[in-house]
Design a protein around this motif. Structure first.
Motif, PDB file in Angstrom:
ATOM      1  N   TYR A  69      -3.908  -3.144   3.717  1.00 37.45           N
ATOM      2  CA  TYR A  69      -4.783  -1.980   3.650  1.00 37.45           C
ATOM      3  C   TYR A  69      -5.436  -1.839   2.272  1.00 37.45           C
ATOM      4  CZ  TYR A  69      -2.389  -0.489   7.926  1.00 37.45           C
ATOM      5  OH  TYR A  69      -1.870  -0.435   9.197  1.00 37.45           O
ATOM      6  N   THR A  71       0.844  -1.197   0.000  1.00 37.28           N
ATOM      7  CA  THR A  71       0.000   0.000   0.000  1.00 37.28           C
ATOM      8  C   THR A  71       0.874   1.240   0.000  1.00 37.28           C
ATOM      9  OG1 THR A  71      -1.660  -1.188   1.305  1.00 37.28           O
ATOM     10  CG2 THR A  71      -1.864   1.205   1.184  1.00 37.28           C
ATOM     11  N   GLY A 122      -2.604   5.652  -0.368  1.00 36.36           N
ATOM     12  CA  GLY A 122      -3.506   4.545  -0.077  1.00 36.36           C
ATOM     13  C   GLY A 122      -3.733   3.621  -1.250  1.00 36.36           C
ATOM     14  N   SER A 126     -10.929  -4.979   1.857  1.00 34.71           N
ATOM     15  CA  SER A 126     -10.585  -4.932   0.435  1.00 34.71           C
ATOM     16  C   SER A 126     -10.941  -6.240  -0.260  1.00 34.71           C
ATOM     17  CB  SER A 126      -9.092  -4.626   0.261  1.00 34.71           C
ATOM     18  OG  SER A 126      -8.298  -5.601   0.925  1.00 34.71           O
ATOM     19  N   ALA A 171     -10.253  -3.656   8.887  1.00 34.80           N
ATOM     20  CA  ALA A 171      -9.533  -2.853   7.893  1.00 34.80           C
ATOM     21  C   ALA A 171      -8.737  -3.731   6.948  1.00 34.80           C
ATOM     22  CB  ALA A 171      -8.606  -1.863   8.597  1.00 34.80           C
ATOM     23  N   PHE A 172      -8.183  -4.827   7.465  1.00 36.70           N
ATOM     24  CA  PHE A 172      -7.347  -5.696   6.648  1.00 36.70           C
ATOM     25  C   PHE A 172      -8.153  -6.712   5.850  1.00 36.70           C
ATOM     26  CE2 PHE A 172      -2.672  -5.583   8.026  1.00 36.70           C
ATOM     27  CZ  PHE A 172      -2.699  -4.202   8.126  1.00 36.70           C
TER      28      PHE A 172
END
Length: 365
Positions: free
Chosen positions: A199, A154, A159, A249, A245-246
């Motif tokens: 991320y 990332t 980001g 995606s 958060a991990f």
């Protein structure tokens, strides 16, 4: 569409999720797949610990075939255990039978990291993983890797996902994929700073979909489909927020594939059946009822498979991700190996024929 390579053998793409020490579970999965011998590997994507497993797998295959890869993975995880000078955790009884708890000294160190940056705590930027990675022949991999590699990092200032492909991979690319910003200084590559790939993509699926010949993708996931009770303490909330958060995606990426398959099913369903579909799906039924586009056709030709450590996080706790002692890593390996064997027995023959789990139920909305 065929999923065979030039030798006529069935091939798999692998998506290896990151998760610190829990990556030893994926080692167990890979060990079982290699021992089983039914499949060759086309593309392998990975993030953090998944990126490390990916390059060690490729390096071992390049040097010694499947047995060489098994040996390389075992040596790598043993080196990981040996690189930690002190035990960070201890097994303690819990309602689930066992839990991996951080030692008081480790807890104190982790608390300091909320207030002291790695630029202050580790000004010389020492990273024991760099030494462990010295066994990898990165030059050989860039020139002649037996699998396509895709490692996620990332960009720390935008980001954006940075995908390191086979011809770009070196030790810095692997370390960038595993760079937790509270533990390590950003990895600078070509003047650009990178943090952990979790991320942005954990693991990246789209390169396996777009850039590989095999139409079978096996996801090896370390995040559970559900996390249990709602966290209440500050530490529990902090850990849960990091976990989410991990994982977001991947959920977002897989939602695309789940929706495409759902739209295809909706187009083939009767009018009365369509009324039971979610409102979000009904809004675009007009588009879904048209002839399938190229993306839909390609998605329907792709076969997805899933192996996930649904109980690891709940059983051992988030703190166990930093538990790099050998007995714990070997235990995780054994769990991954056993679950991969169960998966092969139940679904191995579906590879090359059909998706082996309910993609809509697992990743759809």
């Amino acid at each position: 569409m065929s999923t065979e390579n030039d030798t006529g053998r069935r091939t798999l793409n692998l998506g290896l999720q990151g998760g610190g020490a829990h990556g030893a579970y994926s080692w167990g999965v890979l060990d079982c797949l290699l021992e089983d011998g039914r499949f060759d590997f086309d593309g392998v994507s990975g993030t953090s610990a998944g990126a490390m497993n990916a390059v060690v797998l490729a390096d071992g295959l390049m040097k010694g075939g499947k047995e060489g890869a098994r040996q390389a993975l075992a040596e790598f995880w043993r080196d990981i255990a040996d690189s930690v000078p002190l035990d960070f955790s201890i097994s303690v009884p819990s309602l689930s039978g066992e839990k991996q708890a951080l030692l008081p000294t480790t807890m104190a160190m982790m608390n300091w990291m909320h207030y002291i940056s790695p630029y202050q705590l580790n000004p010389l930027n020492f990273n024991p993983l760099r030494k462990v990675l010295k066994k990898i022949d990165f030059i050989g991999l860039r020139l002649d890797s037996p699998v396509r590699l895709f490692l996620a990092a990332t960009h720390a200032n935008t980001g954006k996902l940075r995908l390191f492909r086979t011809e770009e991979i070196d030790a810095d690319a692997v370390l960038a994929s595993a760079c937790l910003p509270m533990l390590h200084q950003a990895i600078v590559i070509d003047g650009e700073p990178y943090w952990d790939g979790g991320y942005a993509a954990n693991p990246p699926v789209f390169p396996l979909f777009y850039e590989c010949h095999s139409r079978d993708i096996l996801l090896v996931l370390l995040a559970p489909p559900a996390y249990g009770a709602t966290p209440k303490t500050a530490e529990e909330i902090r850990a849960r927020a990091m976990e989410l958060a991990f994982n977001t995606s991947l959920l977002r990426e897989m939602l695309l594939f789940a929706n495409i398959i759902a739209y295809s099913q909706a187009r083939d369903s009767k009018e009365g059946e369509r009324r039971s579909w979610p409102t979000s799906l009904q809004r675009i039924l007009g588009r879904a009822l048209r002839e399938p586009n190229d993306l839909e056709r390609y998605t329907l030709e792709t076969r997805f498979h899933l192996l996930e450590s649904a109980d690891l996080l709940l059983k051992y706790g988030s703190a166990s991700k930093v538990a790099a002692d050998w007995p714990f890593l070997k235990k995780l390996h054994d769990i991954g190996y056993a679950e991969a064997r169960q998966w092969l027995d139940a679904h191995g023959e579906q590879v090359g024929k059909e998706t082996s789990f309910d993609l809509i139920s697992r990743f759809g909305v």
